[in-house]
Design an enzyme around this catalytic site. Structure first.
Site, PDB file in Angstrom:
ATOM      1  N   HIS A 157      -5.093  36.444  16.951  1.00 10.24           N
ATOM      2  CA  HIS A 157      -6.133  36.055  15.985  1.00 10.24           C
ATOM      3  C   HIS A 157      -6.556  34.592  16.127  1.00 10.24           C
ATOM      4  O   HIS A 157      -7.560  34.188  15.553  1.00 10.24           O
ATOM      5  CB  HIS A 157      -5.650  36.332  14.559  1.00 10.24           C
ATOM      6  CG  HIS A 157      -5.565  37.796  14.251  1.00 10.24           C
ATOM      7  ND1 HIS A 157      -6.595  38.481  13.645  1.00 10.24           N
ATOM      8  CD2 HIS A 157      -4.611  38.713  14.514  1.00 10.24           C
ATOM      9  CE1 HIS A 157      -6.252  39.768  13.524  1.00 10.24           C
ATOM     10  NE2 HIS A 157      -5.055  39.929  14.045  1.00 10.24           N
ATOM     11  N   ASP A 364     -11.139  27.518  15.854  1.00  9.14           N
ATOM     12  CA  ASP A 364     -10.846  28.685  15.024  1.00  9.14           C
ATOM     13  C   ASP A 364     -10.967  29.906  15.913  1.00  9.14           C
ATOM     14  O   ASP A 364     -11.925  30.012  16.683  1.00  9.14           O
ATOM     15  CB  ASP A 364     -11.877  28.764  13.883  1.00  9.14           C
ATOM     16  CG  ASP A 364     -11.263  29.219  12.570  1.00  9.14           C
ATOM     17  OD1 ASP A 364     -10.248  29.932  12.608  1.00  9.14           O
ATOM     18  OD2 ASP A 364     -11.823  28.876  11.507  1.00  9.14           O
TER      19      ASP A 364
HETATM   20  C1  GDG Z   1      -6.995  33.780  11.119  1.00  6.69           C
HETATM   21  C2  GDG Z   1      -7.725  32.944  12.174  1.00  6.69           C
HETATM   22  C3  GDG Z   1      -9.598  34.596  12.162  1.00  6.69           C
HETATM   23  C4  GDG Z   1     -10.218  31.682   1.563  1.00  6.69           C
HETATM   24  N1  GDG Z   1     -10.145  31.118   0.343  1.00  6.69           N
HETATM   25  C5  GDG Z   1     -10.010  32.120  -0.534  1.00  6.69           C
HETATM   26  C6  GDG Z   1     -10.015  33.332   0.177  1.00  6.69           C
HETATM   27  N2  GDG Z   1     -10.144  33.027   1.454  1.00  6.69           N
HETATM   28  C7  GDG Z   1     -10.277  34.052   2.499  1.00  6.69           C
HETATM   29  C8  GDG Z   1     -11.649  34.007   3.101  1.00  6.69           C
HETATM   30  C9  GDG Z   1     -11.424  34.726   4.427  1.00  6.69           C
HETATM   31  C10 GDG Z   1      -9.975  34.356   4.731  1.00  6.69           C
HETATM   32  O1  GDG Z   1      -9.381  33.842   3.540  1.00  6.69           O
HETATM   33  C11 GDG Z   1      -9.873  33.267   5.760  1.00  6.69           C
HETATM   34  O2  GDG Z   1     -10.214  33.794   6.989  1.00  6.69           O
HETATM   35  P1  GDG Z   1     -10.529  32.876   8.237  1.00  6.69           P
HETATM   36  O3  GDG Z   1     -11.031  33.730   9.312  1.00  6.69           O
HETATM   37  O4  GDG Z   1     -11.496  31.823   7.828  1.00  6.69           O
HETATM   38  O5  GDG Z   1      -9.201  32.092   8.593  1.00  6.69           O
HETATM   39  P2  GDG Z   1      -7.592  32.269   8.810  1.00  6.69           P
HETATM   40  O6  GDG Z   1      -6.898  32.507   7.537  1.00  6.69           O
HETATM   41  O7  GDG Z   1      -7.208  31.017   9.497  1.00  6.69           O
HETATM   42  O8  GDG Z   1      -7.401  33.537   9.760  1.00  6.69           O
HETATM   43  C12 GDG Z   1      -9.228  33.113  12.071  1.00  6.69           C
HETATM   44  C13 GDG Z   1      -8.753  35.438  11.221  1.00  6.69           C
HETATM   45  O9  GDG Z   1      -7.354  35.165  11.378  1.00  6.69           O
HETATM   46  C14 GDG Z   1      -8.968  36.932  11.476  1.00  6.69           C
HETATM   47  O10 GDG Z   1      -8.694  37.241  12.815  1.00  6.69           O
HETATM   48  O11 GDG Z   1     -10.961  34.744  11.819  1.00  6.69           O
HETATM   49  O12 GDG Z   1      -9.880  32.407  13.106  1.00  6.69           O
HETATM   50  O13 GDG Z   1      -7.374  31.555  12.050  1.00  6.69           O
HETATM   51  O14 GDG Z   1     -11.516  36.105   4.272  1.00  6.69           O
HETATM   52  O15 GDG Z   1     -12.550  34.630   2.236  1.00  6.69           O
HETATM   53  N3  GDG Z   1      -9.916  34.544  -0.407  1.00  6.69           N
HETATM   54  C15 GDG Z   1      -9.819  34.570  -1.763  1.00  6.69           C
HETATM   55  N4  GDG Z   1      -9.822  33.421  -2.517  1.00  6.69           N
HETATM   56  C16 GDG Z   1      -9.916  32.192  -1.949  1.00  6.69           C
HETATM   57  O16 GDG Z   1      -9.954  31.176  -2.641  1.00  6.69           O
HETATM   58  N5  GDG Z   1      -9.733  35.750  -2.387  1.00  6.69           N
END
Ligand code: GDG
Length: 459
Positions: A157, A364
């Protein structure tokens, strides 16, 4: 479809009614597991005095989860140590933050052996096994050592770092060699895949052509498989009652100003410091427009026991305080910096109320916030996405305003461009991005991977 066994550090099956409250990943994996009558295995998140390998089974909404507790030392060395203090910074090009300690590497190996030992009796001959992410790189090899001859896939990921960076890890070659136990390895982008190939070809003597890596008598299929979101569900969520309520409240509290939004786990890879500096630059360079905007940054803390996370947190507190101190006046604060998480429906309403999203990670693997922001927009009056070139998502969302997050000038220019962008251009760009995220959604991702695994003919 064969029965699917998903293995990841943490297990979070989405239950029917609450599916909207969970991330898209758990929704996608849950649906695959339900269709195939499969099983999801991982760490319970609980700590036990002594590792026993005792499995807790749970059944929710047609999906069986199986979890195991870890010892305190495993959690320290495997999870807080090797996963979060060694591999995570290294894989996000932050060698300066990576900590290399033999104890971490040993704990990581031990925890993976324990996972393998525990899960192996649950795997039946026709099952397909799908291992998730950097916590579990050696797991496939440990399964093989225990006689598992099933098809085993691995999905990363995060980014895969360039060869020269990876070579700073003392056991890089050995760690990479454990990946040769898999049949299919998936990455979000061609760039991460190519970095992996470069390492293997130059350091391990493999041969790569037509998506197949050949080495040590094995054939491994490498695929680019960008993860998506459940775009229908998120678009629907953004029009639901709770999101609409938040939308109205945010627009009201914006008091006619354009809201710029950021939503990120509080993590140094997300480029929050660079974002604040880029936004400050915009404030300084645009004395007329600056009071027409404000930045809402939502950043729920994560991995708070790791020192580098404590440091980024205090840096951001200092920076937001300084910027607000220098620029705020009686009726206006430039940054609303919020250190807590919100339900997904609230996020959806916030995204929809924003004029601009700043998604500016320094690296990312993908970045799902960029996609959620797009999914949540009003098709007749969409906001503008400003996106880092260094997020995997930039490969799919070329109609965003792409910037280099290290350049405060580019960030400042992009904010000005976004504020001035005519509605027809906003609609055109949004439509192109929305089409992509609908077509390549999270079910598409899951099928692309499991189809590749199902069709792969091991050497
Ligand atoms: C890894 C990889 C890849 C955030 N704040 C809140 C909240 N979130 C949710 C977002 C989004 C998720 O968390 C974060 O997803 P990301 O993709 O931005 O980042 P990582 O956690 O680092 O994930 C990344 C992912 O895996 C999937 O393969 O895209 O590159 O690093 O869904 O909405 N959710 C809630 N409240 C918040 O305050 N409910």
């Amino acid at each position: 479809m064969s029965r699917l066994i998903v293995i990841s550090n943490r297990v979070s099956a989405a239950t029917g009614g609450a599916a909207g409250a969970q991330g898209g990943l758990s929704v996608a994996l849950t649906s695959a597991l339900r269709e195939s009558g499969g099983l999801w295995f991982g760490w319970s998140g609980e700590v036990t005095d002594e590792f026993t390998g005792q499995i807790s089974f749970n059944r929710e909404d047609g999906v069986t989860t199986a979890t195991v507790d870890l010892e305190e030392q495993d959690v320290e060395e495997y999870y807080n140590g090797y996963a979060n203090r060694t591999l995570w910074p290294l894989f996000h090009y932050r060698v300066d933050l990576a900590e290399y300690e033999r104890g971490f590497a040993e704990g990581y190996q031990r925890a993976n052996e324990r996972f393998a030992e525990t899960v192996v009796p649950l795997i039946e001959p026709d099952d397909m096994v799908w291992v998730q992410d950097y916590h579990m790189i050696p797991l496939g090899q440990e399964l093989r050592k225990r006689g598992c001859r099933n098809r085993i896939g691995f999905f990363l990921h995060t980014p895969w770092p360039p060869r020269r960076l990876l070579l700073t890890l003392p056991e890089a070659t050995e760690l990479v060699a454990t990946l040769f136990a898999y049949d299919v390895i998936g990455f979000h982008t061609d760039e991460w895949l190519q970095s992996f190939v470069d390492f293997v070809v130059l350091e391990s003597g493999g041969d790569y052509a037509d998506g197949i890596l050949r080495l040590e008598g094995r054939q491994i299929r490498l695929i680019t498989c960008p993860i998506g979101i459940d775009s229908d569900e998120f678009a629907t969520l953004a029009q639901g009652d709770q999101a609409q309520q938040i939308f109205r409240e945010m627009r009201e509290s914006a008091n006619g100003r354009a809201m710029i939004v950021g939503v990120d786990r509080l993590d140094y890879s997300k480029g929050l410091e660079e974002r604040f500096l880029g936004y400050e630059r915009f404030l300084i360079e645009n004395p007329k427009e600056r009071k027409e905007v404000f930045l809402l940054q939502i950043a729920p803390p994560s991995r708070g026991t790791v020192e580098s996370y404590q440091r980024i947190r205090s840096t951001l507190e200092g920076l937001s305080g300084r910027i607000n101190g220098a620029h705020a006046d009686l009726g206006w604060v430039p940054i609303r910096y919020v250190n807590q998480g919100y339900p997904r429906a609230v996020l959806a309403g916030v995204y929809r109320a924003a004029r601009i999203a700043l998604v500016t990670p320094i690296r990312d693997g993908m970045n799902l916030v960029a996609k959620e922001f797009v999914a949540a927009q009003d098709p007749d009056d969409p906001g503008v996405l400003i996106l880092s070139r260094f997020a995997g998502a930039a490969q799919q969302l070329g109609e965003a305003l792409l910037i280099n997050p290290y350049s405060a000038e580019e960030m400042s220019d992009a904010i000005r461009t976004a504020l001035a962008m005519p509605k027809d251009e906003r609609i055109r760009r949004w439509r192109a991005m929305f089409d992509v995220i609908c077509e390549q959604d999270v079910l598409w991702w899951r099928r692309r991977f499991t189809d590749a695994l199902e069709q792969h003919e091991p050497a």
